[in-house]
Scaffold this active site. Structure first.
Site, mmCIF file in Angstrom:
data_model
loop_
_atom_site.group_PDB
_atom_site.id
_atom_site.type_symbol
_atom_site.label_atom_id
_atom_site.label_comp_id
_atom_site.label_asym_id
_atom_site.label_seq_id
_atom_site.Cartn_x
_atom_site.Cartn_y
_atom_site.Cartn_z
ATOM 1 N N CYS A 165 0.745 -1.285 0.008
ATOM 2 C CA CYS A 165 0.030 0.073 -0.071
ATOM 3 C C CYS A 165 0.744 1.366 0.073
ATOM 4 O O CYS A 165 0.221 2.319 0.041
ATOM 5 C CB CYS A 165 -1.025 -0.107 1.236
ATOM 6 S SG CYS A 165 -1.909 -1.382 1.088
ATOM 7 N N HIS A 304 -1.738 8.141 5.805
ATOM 8 C CA HIS A 304 -2.212 6.918 5.224
ATOM 9 C C HIS A 304 -3.637 6.729 5.842
ATOM 10 O O HIS A 304 -4.491 6.102 4.777
ATOM 11 C CB HIS A 304 -1.203 5.993 5.908
ATOM 12 C CG HIS A 304 -1.332 4.449 4.906
ATOM 13 N ND1 HIS A 304 -1.519 4.556 3.553
ATOM 14 C CD2 HIS A 304 -1.669 3.441 5.426
ATOM 15 C CE1 HIS A 304 -1.511 3.123 3.239
ATOM 16 N NE2 HIS A 304 -1.790 2.308 4.494
ATOM 17 N N GLU A 315 -0.390 5.468 13.387
ATOM 18 C CA GLU A 315 0.310 6.577 12.616
ATOM 19 C C GLU A 315 0.165 7.793 13.546
ATOM 20 O O GLU A 315 0.760 8.771 13.422
ATOM 21 C CB GLU A 315 -0.792 6.617 11.381
ATOM 22 C CG GLU A 315 -0.208 7.611 10.490
ATOM 23 C CD GLU A 315 -0.724 7.673 9.039
ATOM 24 O OE1 GLU A 315 -0.457 8.508 8.023
ATOM 25 O OE2 GLU A 315 -1.866 7.032 9.008
ATOM 26 N N LYS A 336 -8.882 8.640 2.326
ATOM 27 C CA LYS A 336 -9.604 7.223 2.198
ATOM 28 C C LYS A 336 -11.075 7.127 2.797
ATOM 29 O O LYS A 336 -11.679 6.032 2.253
ATOM 30 C CB LYS A 336 -8.814 5.926 2.901
ATOM 31 C CG LYS A 336 -7.396 5.818 2.140
ATOM 32 C CD LYS A 336 -6.369 4.787 3.040
ATOM 33 C CE LYS A 336 -5.261 4.553 2.149
ATOM 34 N NZ LYS A 336 -4.320 5.679 2.486
ATOM 35 N N HIS A 341 -9.694 2.431 0.274
ATOM 36 C CA HIS A 341 -8.322 2.211 0.230
ATOM 37 C C HIS A 341 -7.807 1.830 -1.382
ATOM 38 O O HIS A 341 -8.047 0.465 -1.608
ATOM 39 C CB HIS A 341 -7.978 1.130 1.214
ATOM 40 C CG HIS A 341 -6.359 0.949 1.632
ATOM 41 N ND1 HIS A 341 -5.524 1.740 0.440
ATOM 42 C CD2 HIS A 341 -5.559 0.559 2.519
ATOM 43 C CE1 HIS A 341 -4.238 1.557 1.068
ATOM 44 N NE2 HIS A 341 -4.119 0.791 2.157
ATOM 45 N N PHE A 400 1.984 -3.113 3.930
ATOM 46 C CA PHE A 400 2.453 -4.508 4.598
ATOM 47 C C PHE A 400 3.839 -4.849 4.198
ATOM 48 O O PHE A 400 4.341 -4.588 3.193
ATOM 49 C CB PHE A 400 1.507 -5.690 4.011
ATOM 50 C CG PHE A 400 0.331 -5.659 4.257
ATOM 51 C CD1 PHE A 400 -0.339 -4.985 5.356
ATOM 52 C CD2 PHE A 400 -0.822 -6.385 3.821
ATOM 53 C CE1 PHE A 400 -1.768 -4.923 5.936
ATOM 54 C CE2 PHE A 400 -2.063 -6.581 4.226
ATOM 55 C CZ PHE A 400 -2.619 -5.950 5.349
#
Length: 412
Positions: A165, A304, A315, A336, A341, A400
């Protein structure tokens, strides 16, 4: 650190769940449009997940010839469409350029699951001789960059970064480095994704990463106390990065300047970010340090912000770690909340939001954010957008595998 060559943004293109051009996408952002709806690509009766952020009304023939489109999977079609818009927007005419000084850095986190599923079914039912000869070139993730290069006659460096991502942000960051180091004068950069498929949704569901909400307005709710997972989206974001003097020579319209790029690894876990936020914090710090500015000069972060419990918590910790007490003064939002996403495309589309936010002096709200979480206590821009002049915007992406990327954009 400065490598001497300044890098500016001269073109942008977007295919998203809330609009299939930058203008339509930005109108969606301004209008707080949520692109999440019932997942209708396949039968979801056996799935807990019922929603997705699908691209709507996309017709590849609007962007490329039908024969070329048939040899591309959807993620590549999205990339080519966004690249075409970005190139047209930039005013670059390839016939006037040294094609070996123009490069591509367009990544996809996954490539095509659709063709893999389809051809695997053929293999099982009809045997290996019936598998499409183009299975491999249609499936592999580097074909987004390859197809962009082929479609537009771009002969310089052509690479794809795959960092889950964080793909879109790393692709733009590495393109920026390519221009700084003199490998190219122009880079077509960004990310794309099209993985809303039975296997894609089942896989992320098995990780318990996806929201099981059936209310589109309360499914992707980053930083909200009731968040329960992300909503799968798809699309592409592509920008034209250009060495400053090259852009000036052709009197290009310059949107903004890219002045900082931070890239780090958590070295911790394959899916969970580092609990302290240390890796993401360092990426932000490195981007700000490269720009040669004080942390206090940054007022806006496009987070994010996936709407998963751990991402948003860690975050938030990362932002505190990077900015200290100044974190309380920051505006932090998550695109998002409207697009879902976009995975490999997320960072690129959110980079476009940062550029538009600077150009237009507008910070969008985190749409759907209602219930405050005592552990996520920054200003996530609730309910209404903010009209304010911005000198800098910082975009974060976390993938990830522990991949962290931060891009710092400056008003030109």
């Amino acid at each position: 650190m400065s490598l001497g060559r300044r890098v500016v943004v001269t073109g942008m293109g977007a295919i998203t769940p809330i609009g299939n051009s930058v203008e339509e996408f930005w109108q969606g952002i301004r209008g707080q449009r949520v692109g999440i709806d019932v997942l209708d690509r396949f039968d979801t009766s056996a799935y807990k997940v019922k929603l997705a952020a699908q691209v709507k009304n996309f017709h590849p023939e609007d962007f490329m010839d039908v024969k070329a489109a048939k040899r591309m999977e959807l993620f590549c079609q999205y990339a080519v469409a966004a690249a075409k818009e970005a190139l047209l927007d930039s005013g670059i005419v390839m016939e006037k350029e040294d094609a070996y000084r123009v490069g591509v850095s367009v990544g996809s986190g996954i490539g095509s699951l659709t063709v893999l599923e389809r051809e695997h079914q053929k293999l099982r039912e009809r045997g290996p001789s019936r598998v499409n000869p183009l299975l491999v070139p249609m499936m592999i993730s580097n074909m987004a960059a390859g197809n962009v290069s082929i479609q537009f006659g771009v002969k310089g460096k052509s690479v794809n970064v795959v960092t889950a991502c964080a793909t879109g942000s790393h692709s733009i960051g590495e393109a920026y480095r390519s221009i700084q180091y003199g490998d190219a004068d122009v880079m077509i950069a960004g990310g794309c994704e099209a993985s809303i498929t039975p296997v894609g949704v089942a896989g992320f569901s098995a990780l318990t990463a996806l929201s099981v909400s059936e209310n589109p307005r309360r499914a992707s709710i980053p930083f909200d106390k009731e968040r329960n997972g992300f909503v799968m989206g798809e699309g592409a974001g592509v920008v034209i990065l250009e060495e400053l003097s090259h852009a000036q020579k052709r009197n290009a319209n310059i949107y903004a300047e890219l002045v900082g790029y931070g890239a780090t690894s958590d070295a911790y876990h394959i899916t969970s970010p580092l609990e302290t936020g240390e890796g993401a914090a360092r990426a932000m710090e490195d981007a700000v340090r490269e720009a040669g500015i004080a942390k206090e000069e940054v007022r806006y972060i496009n987070a994010h912000g996936t709407s998963t419990h751990y991402n948003d918590l860690f975050e938030t910790r990362a932002i505190y770690k990077a900015f200290g007490s100044h974190a309380q003064e920051l505006f932090v939002n998550s695109t998002k909340s409207m697009t879902g996403h976009l995975m490999g495309a997320a960072g690129a589309v959110e980079f476009i939001v940062c550029v538009k936010s600077i150009v237009e002096g507008y910070i969008h709200p985190t749409v759907g954010y209602q219930i405050e979480d005592e552990n996520c206590d920054l200003n996530y821009v609730k309910e209404t957008g903010i009209e304010t002049e911005l000198q800098y915007a910082l975009s974060n992406s976390l993938g990830f595998g522990g991949h962290n990327a931060s891009l710092l954009v400056k008003k030109y």
